[in-house]
Design a protein around this motif. Structure first.
Motif, PDB file in Angstrom:
ATOM      1  N   GLY A 408     -10.751 -12.642-106.696  1.00  0.00           N
ATOM      2  CA  GLY A 408     -10.474 -11.212-106.784  1.00  0.00           C
ATOM      3  C   GLY A 408      -9.414 -10.783-105.785  1.00  0.00           C
ATOM      4  N   LEU A 413      -8.534  -7.237-105.330  1.00  0.00           N
ATOM      5  CA  LEU A 413      -9.753  -6.599-105.825  1.00  0.00           C
ATOM      6  C   LEU A 413     -11.040  -7.191-105.234  1.00  0.00           C
ATOM      7  CD1 LEU A 413      -8.856  -6.342-109.623  1.00  0.00           C
ATOM      8  CD2 LEU A 413      -8.784  -4.507-107.924  1.00  0.00           C
ATOM      9  N   VAL A 414     -12.045  -6.345-105.125  1.00  0.00           N
ATOM     10  CA  VAL A 414     -13.408  -6.792-104.799  1.00  0.00           C
ATOM     11  C   VAL A 414     -14.311  -6.270-105.913  1.00  0.00           C
ATOM     12  CG1 VAL A 414     -13.008  -6.730-102.308  1.00  0.00           C
ATOM     13  CG2 VAL A 414     -13.963  -4.714-103.453  1.00  0.00           C
ATOM     14  N   GLU A 415     -15.572  -6.749-105.913  1.00  0.00           N
ATOM     15  CA  GLU A 415     -16.483  -6.295-106.971  1.00  0.00           C
ATOM     16  C   GLU A 415     -17.626  -5.493-106.333  1.00  0.00           C
ATOM     17  OE1 GLU A 415     -18.539  -8.213-110.943  1.00  0.00           O
ATOM     18  OE2 GLU A 415     -18.414  -9.440-109.143  1.00  0.00           O
ATOM     19  N   LEU A 416     -17.975  -4.404-107.006  1.00  0.00           N
ATOM     20  CA  LEU A 416     -19.088  -3.595-106.520  1.00  0.00           C
ATOM     21  C   LEU A 416     -20.155  -3.582-107.598  1.00  0.00           C
ATOM     22  CD1 LEU A 416     -19.780  -1.851-104.067  1.00  0.00           C
ATOM     23  CD2 LEU A 416     -18.759   0.094-105.242  1.00  0.00           C
ATOM     24  N   LYS A 417     -21.377  -3.985-107.233  1.00  0.00           N
ATOM     25  CA  LYS A 417     -22.455  -4.023-108.225  1.00  0.00           C
ATOM     26  C   LYS A 417     -23.581  -3.087-107.789  1.00  0.00           C
ATOM     27  CE  LYS A 417     -26.187  -6.987-109.843  1.00  0.00           C
ATOM     28  NZ  LYS A 417     -26.760  -8.317-109.926  1.00  0.00           N
ATOM     29  N   GLU A 423     -24.552  -2.423-113.261  1.00  0.00           N
ATOM     30  CA  GLU A 423     -23.127  -2.171-113.541  1.00  0.00           C
ATOM     31  C   GLU A 423     -22.242  -2.741-112.452  1.00  0.00           C
ATOM     32  OE1 GLU A 423     -22.337   2.024-114.171  1.00  0.00           O
ATOM     33  OE2 GLU A 423     -23.735   1.954-115.881  1.00  0.00           O
ATOM     34  N   ARG A 424     -21.120  -3.321-112.904  1.00  0.00           N
ATOM     35  CA  ARG A 424     -20.174  -3.901-111.944  1.00  0.00           C
ATOM     36  C   ARG A 424     -18.823  -3.261-112.150  1.00  0.00           C
ATOM     37  NH1 ARG A 424     -21.473  -9.379-110.731  1.00  0.00           N
ATOM     38  NH2 ARG A 424     -23.549  -9.878-111.476  1.00  0.00           N
ATOM     39  N   GLN A 425     -18.084  -3.058-111.070  1.00  0.00           N
ATOM     40  CA  GLN A 425     -16.713  -2.593-111.222  1.00  0.00           C
ATOM     41  C   GLN A 425     -15.814  -3.320-110.235  1.00  0.00           C
ATOM     42  OE1 GLN A 425     -16.262   1.586-110.019  1.00  0.00           O
ATOM     43  NE2 GLN A 425     -18.445   1.642-109.566  1.00  0.00           N
ATOM     44  N   ASN A 426     -14.572  -3.577-110.686  1.00  0.00           N
ATOM     45  CA  ASN A 426     -13.588  -4.202-109.815  1.00  0.00           C
ATOM     46  C   ASN A 426     -12.678  -3.125-109.282  1.00  0.00           C
ATOM     47  OD1 ASN A 426     -14.300  -6.994-110.135  1.00  0.00           O
ATOM     48  ND2 ASN A 426     -13.657  -6.734-112.267  1.00  0.00           N
ATOM     49  N   ALA A 432     -13.577   0.730-102.852  1.00  0.00           N
ATOM     50  CA  ALA A 432     -14.998   0.377-102.820  1.00  0.00           C
ATOM     51  C   ALA A 432     -15.673   0.987-101.590  1.00  0.00           C
ATOM     52  CB  ALA A 432     -15.152  -1.145-102.813  1.00  0.00           C
TER      53      ALA A 432
END
Ligand code: P5A
Length: 443
Positions: A408, A413-417, A423-426, A432
């Protein structure tokens, strides 16, 4: 907090002694450890949870005008002889003899002690009303301790005691606790239904239990369905105003535990509104008039110059039991799903490639930024595989997971869950962090 320095002894295997989800998950997620039947150590993650529950209970007690103090766990048998409960309480009371052969006991509740405190300082109606509380460990030698902290032998209780000049005033104190309990449980994400209940060894003839509906609950309960989604009164309630209408709204509809259930009255509820279910008792309130003040001579002088026993009530919240009740109401196959308000940590940071320079740097900066915002994330900086980190984070149920890895980061980008919805979003690390600061600050 860096996970590598923390103490989080999670278990892979499901402990065979645990019969219900909350008990299993409390053991697996490293919240508690059983020391002997019904007696638990609260490990670091469990203690954080317990403190969060305690904080909400305390804030709502204070808001309702109750005053905090602290009484000891060990009491003298003498006090209980005065009220007549020493023999009546039976085997549930843990009795101890000290080196001088004095009979002591580990308190299962504190009506006697607070009555004794009250009578030694308060003598006149002018000093009333008074509402005092403490949050202290109790011991009840339950016949069948089970379901982990739900029915322990040693457990943490918030207990309040009210002192009033007469029955009408005592009812106002009762109403205060009744309303404040609804707000307290609601702040923890729990929908508690007040139900008429038996008074048992505490005594009196007016009592309500606060019940969280759950299939694994110990009590059978019967109520009108409209009570189940009735919103809590709200934190802006005026506790000095007339609370009776708010209480009436919630007591007009049928709701009772099995001990006081009246089948005929229940049948008068329209069929499609009848709910017969199981529930967890997270709190109970009692009005018992002069049951303790009379034998213990806790009298106050009235305006007419005569002395009369003070009218009392007591009000309990099962602080440690709530930990189990919250999990019972909030979990899935992967683990716990903490409501934000009680979560031991609100955010977990997962480093997908520990030792990768860029990933480590991004994680460290996220960690520091969240620390600086007062959000105290749990940073998984261990050398474990990504899969193990994901399942551990799901098991311990922190509301937000910030997942950072080299793939990422290549694209910034990082991922937030979100644990609850999955739900996940980049998004960029800055975005974030902004989002986390906003959603976590509001609880
Ligand atoms: C009210 C406060 C009392 O003891 N005296 C002081 C009154 N009430 S009670 O209903 O018996 O207990 C209050 C709450 O404590 C929790 N509780 C327990 N939690 C875990 N393990 C137990 N063995 C246990 N027993 C009681 C319940 O939530 C209960 O409502």
């Amino acid at each position: 907090m860096r996970l590598s320095r923390y103490f989080l002894p999670t278990l892979k295997e499901t402990p065979s002694e645990a019969k219900i989800a909350s008990h299993r998950l409390m053991l697996r997620a490293g919240l508690v450890r059983q020391e002997s039947a019904g007696i638990y150590s609260w490990l670091p993650l469990g203690l954080k949870l317990l403190k969060n529950i305690e904080r909400i209970v305390r804030e709502e007690q204070d808001r309702a005008g109750a005053v905090e103090m602290l009484m000891p766990t060990i009491q003298s048998a003498e006090l209980w002889r005065e009220s007549g409960r020493y023999d009546a309480y039976g085997k549930e009371m843990l009795r101890i003899t000290d080196r001088h052969n004095r009979e002591m006991l580990y308190g299962p509740t504190n009506e006697e002690m607070l009555t004794a405190i009250f009578r030694s300082f308060c003598k006149s109606y002018k000093e009333l009303p008074k509402m005092l509380y403490h949050i202290q460990w109790k011991f009840r030698d339950e016949v069948r301790p089970r379901f982990g902290v739900m029915r322990g032998r040693e457990f943490l209780m918030k207990d309040s005691y009210s002192f009033d000049v007469d029955e009408a005033a005592a009812r106002r104190s009762y109403n205060r606790m009744f309303i404040t309990y609804l707000n307290t449980f609601s702040r923890m994400g729990l929908q508690a239904v007040p139900m008429r209940a038996e008074t048992g060894p505490i005594g009196g003839d007016l009592s309500h239990e606060f019940i969280i509906l759950a299939e694994t609950g110990e009590s059978a309960v019967f109520c009108h369905k409209d009570l189940v989604d009735m919103p809590a009164p709200g934190l802006d309630v005026d506790f000095d105003g007339d609370l009776q209408p708010l209480v009436d709204e919630r007591t007009a509809l049928y709701a009772a535990t099995e001990d006081v259930h009246d089948e005929a009255a229940f049948m008068a509820v329209p069929e499609d509104k009848r709910l017969s279910a199981r529930g967890i008792e997270v709190g109970q309130v009692f009005y018992f008039g002069t049951k303790y003040s009379e034998p213990m001579r806790a009298n106050v002088s009235h305006p007419d110059g005569k002395e009369r026993p003070v009218h009392m009530g007591s009000y309990g919240v099962g602080v440690s039991r709530i930990a189990g009740a919250i999990i019972e109401a909030n979990h899935d196959d992967e683990g716990i799903i903490w409501p934000l308000a009680v979560a031991p940590f609100k955010i977990g940071i997962i480093n997908l490639r520990q030792g990768d320079e860029q990933t480590d740097a991004a994680c460290e900066s996220a960690w520091k930024a969240l620390e600086a915002a007062g959000l105290e994330p749990l940073y998984d900086d261990t050398a474990d595989r990504a899969g193990a980190k994901f399942s551990r984070m799901d098991l311990i149920g922190l509301p937000w997971q910030l997942i950072i890895g080299p793939r990422g980061l290549k694209d910034g980008l990082v991922e937030l869950k979100e644990r609850a919805s999955g739900e996940r979003q980049n998004l960029s690390l800055d975005a974030a962090l902004d989002l986390l600061r906003t959603v976590c600050a509001s609880s």
